[in-house]
Scaffold this motif. Structure first.
Motif, short mmCIF file in Angstrom:
data_model
loop_
_atom_site.label_atom_id
_atom_site.label_comp_id
_atom_site.label_asym_id
_atom_site.label_seq_id
_atom_site.Cartn_x
_atom_site.Cartn_y
_atom_site.Cartn_z
N ASN A 1 -27.96 5.16 -5.89
CA ASN A 1 -26.55 4.87 -6.08
C ASN A 1 -25.89 6.06 -6.78
OD1 ASN A 1 -24.06 3.98 -6.92
ND2 ASN A 1 -24.80 1.99 -7.66
N PHE A 2 -24.88 6.61 -6.16
CA PHE A 2 -24.17 7.79 -6.69
C PHE A 2 -23.86 7.63 -8.18
CE2 PHE A 2 -20.64 10.52 -7.65
CZ PHE A 2 -20.80 11.63 -6.85
N GLY B 1 -17.13 2.08 2.09
CA GLY B 1 -16.27 3.09 2.72
C GLY B 1 -17.01 3.79 3.83
N THR C 1 -23.42 11.57 -0.27
CA THR C 1 -23.41 10.20 0.30
C THR C 1 -23.63 10.40 1.81
OG1 THR C 1 -21.01 10.31 0.51
CG2 THR C 1 -21.86 9.21 -1.45
N ASP D 1 -28.13 8.64 -0.25
CA ASP D 1 -27.27 7.52 0.16
C ASP D 1 -27.80 6.22 -0.43
OD1 ASP D 1 -24.89 7.35 2.41
OD2 ASP D 1 -25.89 5.42 2.13
N GLU E 1 -25.81 16.78 0.47
CA GLU E 1 -24.86 15.81 1.00
C GLU E 1 -25.01 14.54 0.16
OE1 GLU E 1 -24.89 14.80 5.21
OE2 GLU E 1 -23.01 13.72 4.96
N ASN F 1 -19.30 -1.51 -6.50
CA ASN F 1 -19.58 -0.13 -6.06
C ASN F 1 -18.53 0.82 -6.67
OD1 ASN F 1 -20.88 1.95 -4.76
ND2 ASN F 1 -19.72 1.68 -2.86
N THR G 1 -19.67 9.99 10.23
CA THR G 1 -19.03 11.10 10.95
C THR G 1 -19.74 11.35 12.28
OG1 THR G 1 -18.67 12.09 8.79
CG2 THR G 1 -18.30 13.52 10.69
C1 SAM Z 1 -17.77 7.70 4.95
S1 SAM Z 1 -19.49 7.37 4.99
C2 SAM Z 1 -20.05 8.97 5.35
C3 SAM Z 1 -21.48 9.12 5.62
C4 SAM Z 1 -21.91 10.54 5.97
N1 SAM Z 1 -21.65 11.42 4.85
C5 SAM Z 1 -21.20 11.05 7.18
O1 SAM Z 1 -20.48 12.04 7.06
O2 SAM Z 1 -21.34 10.45 8.24
C6 SAM Z 1 -19.80 7.08 3.30
C7 SAM Z 1 -21.26 6.87 2.93
O3 SAM Z 1 -21.28 6.63 1.53
C8 SAM Z 1 -22.36 5.76 1.24
N2 SAM Z 1 -22.12 5.20 -0.09
C9 SAM Z 1 -21.14 4.33 -0.44
N3 SAM Z 1 -21.24 4.03 -1.75
C10 SAM Z 1 -22.29 4.75 -2.24
C11 SAM Z 1 -22.89 4.88 -3.53
N4 SAM Z 1 -22.42 4.20 -4.56
N5 SAM Z 1 -23.94 5.71 -3.67
C12 SAM Z 1 -24.42 6.41 -2.61
N6 SAM Z 1 -23.92 6.32 -1.36
C13 SAM Z 1 -22.87 5.50 -1.17
C14 SAM Z 1 -22.31 4.77 2.40
O4 SAM Z 1 -23.55 4.12 2.58
C15 SAM Z 1 -21.94 5.69 3.58
O5 SAM Z 1 -23.07 6.13 4.25
#
Ligand code: SAM
Length: 495
Positions: free
Chosen positions: A95-96, A13, A43, A67, A41, A133, A17
């Motif tokens: 991993n979240f 996903g 992710t 992240d 923050e 995921n 931003t």
């Molecule tokens: C929509 S992006 C937003 C990134 C950042 N927060 C921003 O505002 O630009 C989502 C982020 O979630 C991270 N992500 C996806 N699945 C994840 C997980 N299971 N654990 C940690 N991070 C994850 C992705 O790598 C990505 O950087």
């Protein structure tokens, strides 16, 4: 999303931003006098919100970014070195879904700001990608049974994460401030109010996703202030991030989320279930190429272009959502095979009663038995759903769940046969034309429209649902309109 996405972007996903948007959103919090002592923050990706927070909340004593992507985190670390090396920032690669969050949270002072942009992906998109995921618990929010079988258990990963944020703040003072789909923000509000989370103030600021993410999604910056104080069950809506006045206030009452609390309170007495007029969904068969037909003389042509002679008694005029939404009800483009008169009826009788249809269905058995929804499992061959006595009523009052207007239409027979709808149409069945006109007039009246509209969010994919329609008591409505006598006379005739 309109732009082309790689598998990686979809799976995680991953829509980073832009810095300008992160700064604009973070400044909204500043305007609200939010002054966190720590910022998380969860992710963070390339950390736009973490870096913006350093600029806007310079008083915070700790900033943590997490992240799954090492690539994003390397980029972020370089950025921090250049721009924010003096700030106490901690970056965690993890991993979240399996991090020890309480260990991380215990290091963070209150008020804690949980900020960011959680992944934009749904569980069903992930299952198509065969991605893991996902949280371990598959039965999210206890959605099971028919909902799970029909795919309603599909959920957004961000929804799951936001519920976790609420849990983290159960006994803490803090703020959740995230970019997310507006529909998710509303689901989270319902969850928070239902589970009595201590919401002091809730706000939704609409954002321009086309400009910022090259994606066409109804999304927002969602701000929840959580802590001790006067709790609120309302959420202020702002048209954009710099708007200072609310354009709308949505609220929560009687376990329902309202888009217009004034009209709901005005017509509150129309609420209740009607035991005589019961809303139904149209027919569900999940095999349109076989079950839906076009007429060719006295024969029928299916979606594969194959023309057959079939018993007409089992074939009914079909009106779809688009027909109902556009009030095209006097003729039909399609017909549908109705294999059962009630759910679960033995279909082998077709062998004798309608041998041509039986042969036809046997020829396409492979397609019908491959229907993925498990509602068809352990059911008679060629089963359908959304069928009962009501299907064969001569008159109906119908509405499309997909269309963005509250227009109820009366539908009579076509070619002397009752009309059948697809499963995105909702309807009430009636015995006569006059009864259908009466019910249609009730439903299109101002009180009914204002009552129903007070609970509709027009930007939802399916703004009109059967649950919504069931909240209106037709008897109470007839009373308000001075037509209770007519209502009673139709009810008596139906008994
Ligand atoms: C929509 S992006 C937003 C990134 C950042 N927060 C921003 O505002 O630009 C989502 C982020 O979630 C991270 N992500 C996806 N699945 C994840 C997980 N299971 N654990 C940690 N991070 C994850 C992705 O790598 C990505 O950087």
């Amino acid at each position: 999303m309109v732009r082309h996405k790689t598998k990686n972007i979809c799976e995680f996903g991953d829509f980073q931003t832009p810095m300008t948007l992160a700064l604009e959103a973070t400044n909204v919090l500043n305007r609200l006098s939010i002054a966190p002592r720590s910022v998380l923050e969860p992710t963070c990706g390339r950390g736009a919100f973490l870096l913006a927070s350093c600029k806007v909340f310079s008083q915070a004593t700790r900033y943590v970014g997490v992240d799954i992507s090492t690539k994003h985190l390397s980029y972020l670390k370089e950025k921090i070195e250049v721009e924010s090396s003096s700030f106490p920032i901690k970056i965690i690669n993890g991993n979240f879904f399996n991090l020890n969050w309480s260990e991380i949270l215990n290091t963070l002072a209150e008020p804690l700001l949980i900020i960011g942009n959680p992944p934009w992906v749904t569980s069903s998109e992930l299952s198509i990608l065969k991605s893991s995921n996902l949280p371990q618990k598959s039965n999210f929010q206890g959605r099971s049974g028919y909902d799970a079988l029909t795919g309603k258990s599909n959920f957004d990963i961000s929804e799951w994460m936001l519920i976790k944020y609420l849990e983290w703040l159960e006994e803490r003072n803090g703020i959740i401030a995230v970019l997310c789909k507006t529909a998710i923000a509303r689901k989270i509000l319902i969850h928070a109010w239902q589970h009595k989370h201590r919401i002091i103030r809730a706000q939704i600021y609409k954002i321009d996703t086309l400009k910022n993410f090259n994606a066409s999604v109804d999304a927002c910056f969602f701000v929840l202030q959580i802590g001790d104080g006067n709790l609120s069950q309302e959420c202020e809506i702002f048209e954009h991030l710099s708007a200072e006045r609310t354009s709308q206030i949505i609220g929560y009452k009687d376990n329902i989320l309202f888009s217009n609390i004034i009209n709901y309170k005005r017509w509150f007495h129309l609420r209740g279930t009607d035991s005589v007029y019961i809303w139904r969904s149209g027919l569900k068969h999940d095999c349109s190429n076989v079950m839906e037909l076009e007429r060719e003389g006295d024969k029928f042509c299916n979606g594969y272009g194959y023309v057959s002679s079939l018993e007409q008694d089992w074939i009914y005029p079909l009106l779809k959502s688009s027909d109902i939404g556009n009030s095209r009800t006097s003729a039909c483009r399609k017909y549908v095979i109705v294999t059962q008169r009630y759910i679960g009826e033995d279909t082998t009788r077709l062998k004798f009663d309608a041998p041509k249809i039986w042969m036809y269905l046997q020829n396409y058995q492979e397609y019908l038995s491959k229907r993925s929804s498990s509602i068809y499992r352990n059911r008679p061959e060629f089963s359908i759903f959304g069928v009962g006595e009501y299907t064969f009523a001569p008159w109906k009052v119908a509405i499309s769940g997909f269309y963005k207007n509250l227009n109820f239409v009366q539908v009579g027979q076509i070619d002397g046969k009752p009309v059948v709808f697809d499963d995105t149409v909702y309807f009430l069945s009636c015995r006569s034309e006059s009864e259908a006109s009466f019910i249609t007039a009730l439903l299109n009246s101002q009180p009914a429209q204002e009552f129903l509209e007070s609970m509709i969010f027009w930007s939802d994919k399916r703004p009109i649902t059967i649950e919504l329609l069931k909240r209106l008591n037709l008897r109470a409505l007839a009373q308000v309109l001075g037509r209770e006598g007519e209502y009673n006379s139709y009810v008596l005739r139906n008994c």
